[in-house]
Scaffold this active site. Structure first.
Site, short mmCIF file in Angstrom:
data_model
loop_
_atom_site.label_atom_id
_atom_site.label_comp_id
_atom_site.label_asym_id
_atom_site.label_seq_id
_atom_site.Cartn_x
_atom_site.Cartn_y
_atom_site.Cartn_z
N ASP A 82 0.86 -1.17 0.00
CA ASP A 82 0.00 0.00 0.00
C ASP A 82 0.91 1.24 0.00
OD1 ASP A 82 -2.31 1.66 0.48
OD2 ASP A 82 -1.76 1.68 2.59
N ASP A 84 -0.39 5.01 0.95
CA ASP A 84 -0.72 6.00 1.98
C ASP A 84 -0.60 5.41 3.38
OD1 ASP A 84 -1.76 8.41 0.38
OD2 ASP A 84 -2.86 6.74 -0.51
#
Length: 292
Positions: A82, A84
């Protein structure tokens, strides 16, 4: 056989020399292997201990992460991450919204969505709508002025790639950010949503279909198939509810400084270590690390 990993925050380096050996004696383990003095150690055991949850909880109180994995096949062929609050320290949409004057409102929605309290697609659509009429140039400004890279990320990517792994950045955020982050950190590919703009201004819409939880699962499945392997040969890392699918599908799924609802369902929880913890989990020692 199983491998027990003990990992501290590198800045604290508070993994006491006696702790791994004492725990190995308690669980019938073998000799401790130190991967990083004060930071990471491991040992093998033959049987899963019945009190591992209690020990995990006790170690959390002193800032030590504990993980137990099958000893074989720990070094993975794929890193899927991922972006963020994982590879970077911020949520890009929150930073854009702050520039648009909707920072607190959007940050609240983001937090609830990442904890699994809201439908991801609906929450993203609602937040992006608030960005309408924001100049597209704000994206470059946010990248330059507000985005910082999570500790250990560049070393994680460089080390895994140097040992033959393929690195993919898969985000529910936006390609205008993943493109820059992937290039800076050395990822092989990136996938994310596309913010729509017209005449240099954001329209408040995102291109369909939205890349959410299932799209991350699909990405892992597709990448593994393309490389001639399976998701079992991947290590996945994320912090939000939309990461859970890929975290649970991967051979090693890591919830990194994750939202409580996510950590509760993940195979491996890292609450104190940084992204180099993913290297220690695979048995890499400091001397194996590659600095880009």
């Amino acid at each position: 056989m199983f491998t027990v990993s003990l990992i501290a925050a590198p800045a604290a380096a508070n993994l006491d020399d006696a702790l791994p050996g004492g725990l190995a004696d308690r669980w019938g383990g073998d000799v401790t292997r130190w991967l990083s003095p004060g930071v990471a150690a491991e040992f093998d055991i033959a049987v899963l201990p019945g009190d591992s949850d209690q020990v995990w909880s006790d170690l959390q109180a002193i800032g030590i992460d504990l993980a137990i994995q099958p000893a074989g096949g720990r070094r993975k062929r794929i890193l899927i991450a991922d972006m963020d609050s994982t590879m970077i320290d911020q949520e890009c949409i929150d930073e854009l919204a702050d520039m648009a004057g909707f920072g607190p409102r959007v940050a609240q929605i983001t937090a609830r969505a990442m904890n699994g309290e809201l439908d991801f697609n609906a929450a993203l659509t609602e937040r992006v709508a608030l960005l309408a009429n924001l100049p597209e140039t704000v994206i470059a400004q946010v990248l330059a002025e507000r985005i910082t890279y999570a500790a250990g990320g560049a070393v994680l990517v460089a080390t895994m790639r140097a040992h033959g792994a393929y690195a993919a950045l898969v985000s529910g955020g936006f390609t205008s950010f993943t493109r820059a982050v992937a290039q800076t950190l050395g990822f092989d590919e990136h996938r994310a949503n596309t913010l729509l703009a017209q005449d240099g201004v954001l329209t408040g819409q995102v291109a369909l279909p939205i890349l959410g939880r299932e799209a991350k699962v699909d990405a892992l499945t597709q990448i593994a198939a393309r490389l001639g392997t399976t998701p079992q040969n991947a290590i996945a890392v994320g912090d939000g509810a939309n990461d859970l699918g890929m975290i649970q599908l991967a051979g090693a799924g890591v919830a990194l400084h994750a939202k409580p609802a996510v950590a509760a369902q993940a195979q491996i929880r890292i609450n104190h270590g940084d992204l180099t913890a993913l290297l220690y989990l695979q048995g890499f020692a400091d001397e194996d690390f590659v600095t880009p």
